[in-house]
Write a protein that holds these residues in place. Structure first.
Motif, PDB file in Angstrom:
ATOM      1  N   VAL A  53       0.831  -1.204   0.000  1.00 45.11           N
ATOM      2  CA  VAL A  53       0.000   0.000   0.000  1.00 45.11           C
ATOM      3  C   VAL A  53       0.863   1.250   0.000  1.00 45.11           C
ATOM      4  N   ARG A  54       1.842   1.307   0.897  1.00 48.39           N
ATOM      5  CA  ARG A  54       2.640   2.516   1.098  1.00 48.39           C
ATOM      6  C   ARG A  54       4.004   2.371   0.437  1.00 48.39           C
ATOM      7  N   LEU A  55       4.229   3.207  -0.576  1.00 45.48           N
ATOM      8  CA  LEU A  55       5.486   3.185  -1.312  1.00 45.48           C
ATOM      9  C   LEU A  55       6.083   4.591  -1.352  1.00 45.48           C
ATOM     10  N   PRO A  56       7.385   4.684  -1.609  1.00 44.68           N
ATOM     11  CA  PRO A  56       7.986   6.006  -1.819  1.00 44.68           C
ATOM     12  C   PRO A  56       7.321   6.680  -3.034  1.00 44.68           C
ATOM     13  N   PRO A  57       7.297   8.009  -3.093  1.00 47.70           N
ATOM     14  CA  PRO A  57       8.097   8.910  -2.262  1.00 47.70           C
ATOM     15  C   PRO A  57       7.425   9.385  -0.969  1.00 47.70           C
ATOM     16  N   THR A  58       6.112   9.252  -0.829  1.00 46.95           N
ATOM     17  CA  THR A  58       5.466   9.825   0.361  1.00 46.95           C
ATOM     18  C   THR A  58       5.048   8.783   1.391  1.00 46.95           C
ATOM     19  N   PHE A  59       5.075   7.508   1.016  1.00 50.75           N
ATOM     20  CA  PHE A  59       4.710   6.425   1.934  1.00 50.75           C
ATOM     21  C   PHE A  59       3.294   6.608   2.494  1.00 50.75           C
ATOM     22  N   THR A  60       2.366   7.006   1.641  1.00 53.40           N
ATOM     23  CA  THR A  60       0.960   7.099   2.057  1.00 53.40           C
ATOM     24  C   THR A  60       0.184   5.960   1.419  1.00 53.40           C
ATOM     25  N   ASP A  61      -0.360   6.192   0.222  1.00 53.82           N
ATOM     26  CA  ASP A  61      -1.115   5.124  -0.442  1.00 53.82           C
ATOM     27  C   ASP A  61      -0.756   5.016  -1.917  1.00 53.82           C
ATOM     28  N   GLU A  62       0.513   5.325  -2.257  1.00 58.38           N
ATOM     29  CA  GLU A  62       0.922   5.298  -3.670  1.00 58.38           C
ATOM     30  C   GLU A  62       0.684   3.943  -4.332  1.00 58.38           C
ATOM     31  N   GLY A  63       0.993   2.869  -3.616  1.00 61.96           N
ATOM     32  CA  GLY A  63       0.819   1.535  -4.195  1.00 61.96           C
ATOM     33  C   GLY A  63      -0.626   1.253  -4.528  1.00 61.96           C
ATOM     34  N   LEU A  64      -1.511   1.549  -3.583  1.00 65.05           N
ATOM     35  CA  LEU A  64      -2.939   1.317  -3.782  1.00 65.05           C
ATOM     36  C   LEU A  64      -3.457   2.151  -4.941  1.00 65.05           C
ATOM     37  N   GLN A  65      -3.122   3.433  -4.981  1.00 72.60           N
ATOM     38  CA  GLN A  65      -3.634   4.305  -6.034  1.00 72.60           C
ATOM     39  C   GLN A  65      -3.099   3.901  -7.408  1.00 72.60           C
ATOM     40  N   ALA A  66      -1.846   3.474  -7.481  1.00 67.46           N
ATOM     41  CA  ALA A  66      -1.289   3.017  -8.754  1.00 67.46           C
ATOM     42  C   ALA A  66      -2.010   1.751  -9.226  1.00 67.46           C
ATOM     43  N   ALA A  67      -2.326   0.869  -8.291  1.00 67.46           N
ATOM     44  CA  ALA A  67      -3.035  -0.360  -8.650  1.00 67.46           C
ATOM     45  C   ALA A  67      -4.445  -0.041  -9.160  1.00 67.46           C
ATOM     46  N   ILE A  68      -5.122   0.881  -8.495  1.00 66.80           N
ATOM     47  CA  ILE A  68      -6.469   1.266  -8.925  1.00 66.80           C
ATOM     48  C   ILE A  68      -6.414   1.930 -10.303  1.00 66.80           C
ATOM     49  N   ALA A  69      -5.408   2.778 -10.520  1.00 70.69           N
ATOM     50  CA  ALA A  69      -5.250   3.422 -11.825  1.00 70.69           C
ATOM     51  C   ALA A  69      -4.978   2.387 -12.912  1.00 70.69           C
ATOM     52  N   ALA A  70      -4.188   1.377 -12.592  1.00 72.27           N
ATOM     53  CA  ALA A  70      -3.886   0.326 -13.562  1.00 72.27           C
ATOM     54  C   ALA A  70      -5.143  -0.453 -13.935  1.00 72.27           C
ATOM     55  N   ARG A  71      -6.036  -0.660 -12.939  1.00 67.88           N
ATOM     56  CA  ARG A  71      -7.278  -1.391 -13.216  1.00 67.88           C
ATOM     57  C   ARG A  71      -8.200  -0.597 -14.139  1.00 67.88           C
ATOM     58  N   ALA A  72      -8.029   0.731 -14.184  1.00 66.92           N
ATOM     59  CA  ALA A  72      -8.807   1.533 -15.125  1.00 66.92           C
ATOM     60  C   ALA A  72      -8.318   1.297 -16.551  1.00 66.92           C
ATOM     61  N   THR A  73      -7.013   1.040 -16.682  1.00 64.67           N
ATOM     62  CA  THR A  73      -6.422   0.769 -17.995  1.00 64.67           C
ATOM     63  C   THR A  73      -6.556  -0.702 -18.372  1.00 64.67           C
ATOM     64  N   ILE A  74      -6.436  -1.556 -17.375  1.00 61.28           N
ATOM     65  CA  ILE A  74      -6.534  -3.013 -17.591  1.00 61.28           C
ATOM     66  C   ILE A  74      -7.693  -3.512 -16.733  1.00 61.28           C
ATOM     67  N   PRO A  75      -8.916  -3.437 -17.232  1.00 63.38           N
ATOM     68  CA  PRO A  75     -10.082  -3.843 -16.432  1.00 63.38           C
ATOM     69  C   PRO A  75      -9.937  -5.266 -15.903  1.00 63.38           C
ATOM     70  N   GLY A  76     -10.207  -5.411 -14.610  1.00 61.15           N
ATOM     71  CA  GLY A  76     -10.156  -6.731 -14.016  1.00 61.15           C
ATOM     72  C   GLY A  76      -8.777  -7.195 -13.599  1.00 61.15           C
ATOM     73  N   LEU A  77      -7.776  -6.308 -13.656  1.00 62.49           N
ATOM     74  CA  LEU A  77      -6.426  -6.693 -13.225  1.00 62.49           C
ATOM     75  C   LEU A  77      -6.465  -7.169 -11.778  1.00 62.49           C
ATOM     76  N   PRO A  78      -6.091  -8.420 -11.502  1.00 59.57           N
ATOM     77  CA  PRO A  78      -6.099  -8.915 -10.119  1.00 59.57           C
ATOM     78  C   PRO A  78      -5.001  -8.246  -9.285  1.00 59.57           C
ATOM     79  N   VAL A  79      -5.357  -7.767  -8.101  1.00 59.52           N
ATOM     80  CA  VAL A  79      -4.412  -7.064  -7.241  1.00 59.52           C
ATOM     81  C   VAL A  79      -4.507  -7.595  -5.814  1.00 59.52           C
ATOM     82  N   LEU A  80      -3.371  -8.014  -5.273  1.00 60.95           N
ATOM     83  CA  LEU A  80      -3.276  -8.397  -3.866  1.00 60.95           C
ATOM     84  C   LEU A  80      -2.457  -7.327  -3.161  1.00 60.95           C
ATOM     85  N   VAL A  81      -3.098  -6.585  -2.260  1.00 67.45           N
ATOM     86  CA  VAL A  81      -2.446  -5.498  -1.541  1.00 67.45           C
ATOM     87  C   VAL A  81      -1.882  -6.015  -0.217  1.00 67.45           C
ATOM     88  N   LEU A  82      -0.673  -5.588   0.101  1.00 72.32           N
ATOM     89  CA  LEU A  82      -0.045  -5.916   1.376  1.00 72.32           C
ATOM     90  C   LEU A  82       0.064  -4.646   2.207  1.00 72.32           C
TER      91      LEU A  82
END
Length: 211
Positions: A53-82
């Motif tokens: 979930v939390r990745l550099p540079p801000t360690f907030t929710d960059e991982g989660l938001q990038a995954a959600i953005a990717a699912r907009a481009t690749i509908p149904g992309l399976p994502v397991l968040v840690l």
């Protein structure tokens, strides 16, 4: 099965890679920051992404938001968040992106290799996996789910963890027929009528998280 891993801690990233490769997954890309994740996902189009979930540079929710953005481009992309901690809001946000497998696990679960690998496979196959600790935390809360009986809440908790009717029956020592009756009752009480468009199990879990 092709996997992209996003994790900023080098030792954990290497450990995840070794675990998955030992179980015949192909790790096609690893990244250690949020900005690099979306390009990696869109370029590789993996069968499943394992994302901190939390990745550099801000360690907030960059991982989660990038995954959600990717699912907009690749509908149904399976994502397991840690995640390092129980953060139900993140689970709710991920589940809100309907379509494709999703999962939310605490990083401690990685030490249980069998459980972790099973979670990756279930998410890759389109299933939903919720960390038992997140589910337990949610069970402590009151709200709309007060209309459910204790057994129905137990069944919904198992649904939230991604278990099938058969697995729920085995876990709770009841018959699959009884589980089916409980689930139908849950759908009715939560106002989830039959629908060809919505996965009512996911909607029920969303109601669970909203509670």
């Amino acid at each position: 099965m092709r996997v992209v891993i996003a994790e900023d801690h080098a030792l954990l990233r290497d450990g995840l890679t070794r675990i998955l490769e030992a179980f015949d997954f192909e790790v096609v890309a690893t990244v250690d920051n949020g900005p690099a994740l979306l390009p990696a996902l869109t370029a590789q189009r993996p069968d499943v992404a394992v994302v901190d979930v939390r990745l550099p540079p801000t360690f907030t929710d960059e991982g989660l938001q990038a995954a959600i953005a990717a699912r907009a481009t690749i509908p149904g992309l399976p994502v397991l968040v840690l995640s390092q901690h129980v953060e139900p809001l993140y689970a709710r946000e991920l589940l809100g992106e309907r379509g494709g497998g999703v999962g939310y696990l605490l990083k401690d679960r990685v030490s249980n290799v069998a459980q972790f690998v099973d979670a990756v496979r279930r998410v890759a196959s389109g299933g939903t996996v919720m960390d038992p600790e997140v589910v337990a935390r949610l069970l402590e809360r009151s709200g709309p789910l007060d209309v459910l009986t204790q057994r129905e809440r137990e069944v919904l908790g198992q649904m939230a963890e991604g278990r099938s009717n058969g697995a729920i029956a085995a876990k709770l020592f009841v018959t699959e027929k009884a589980v089916s009756k409980h689930i139908n009752s849950i759908f009715t009480k939560l106002g989830l009528p039959p629908s060809d468009d919505d996965n009512r199990r996911v909607l029920a879990v969303l109601a669970y998280l909203d509670a």
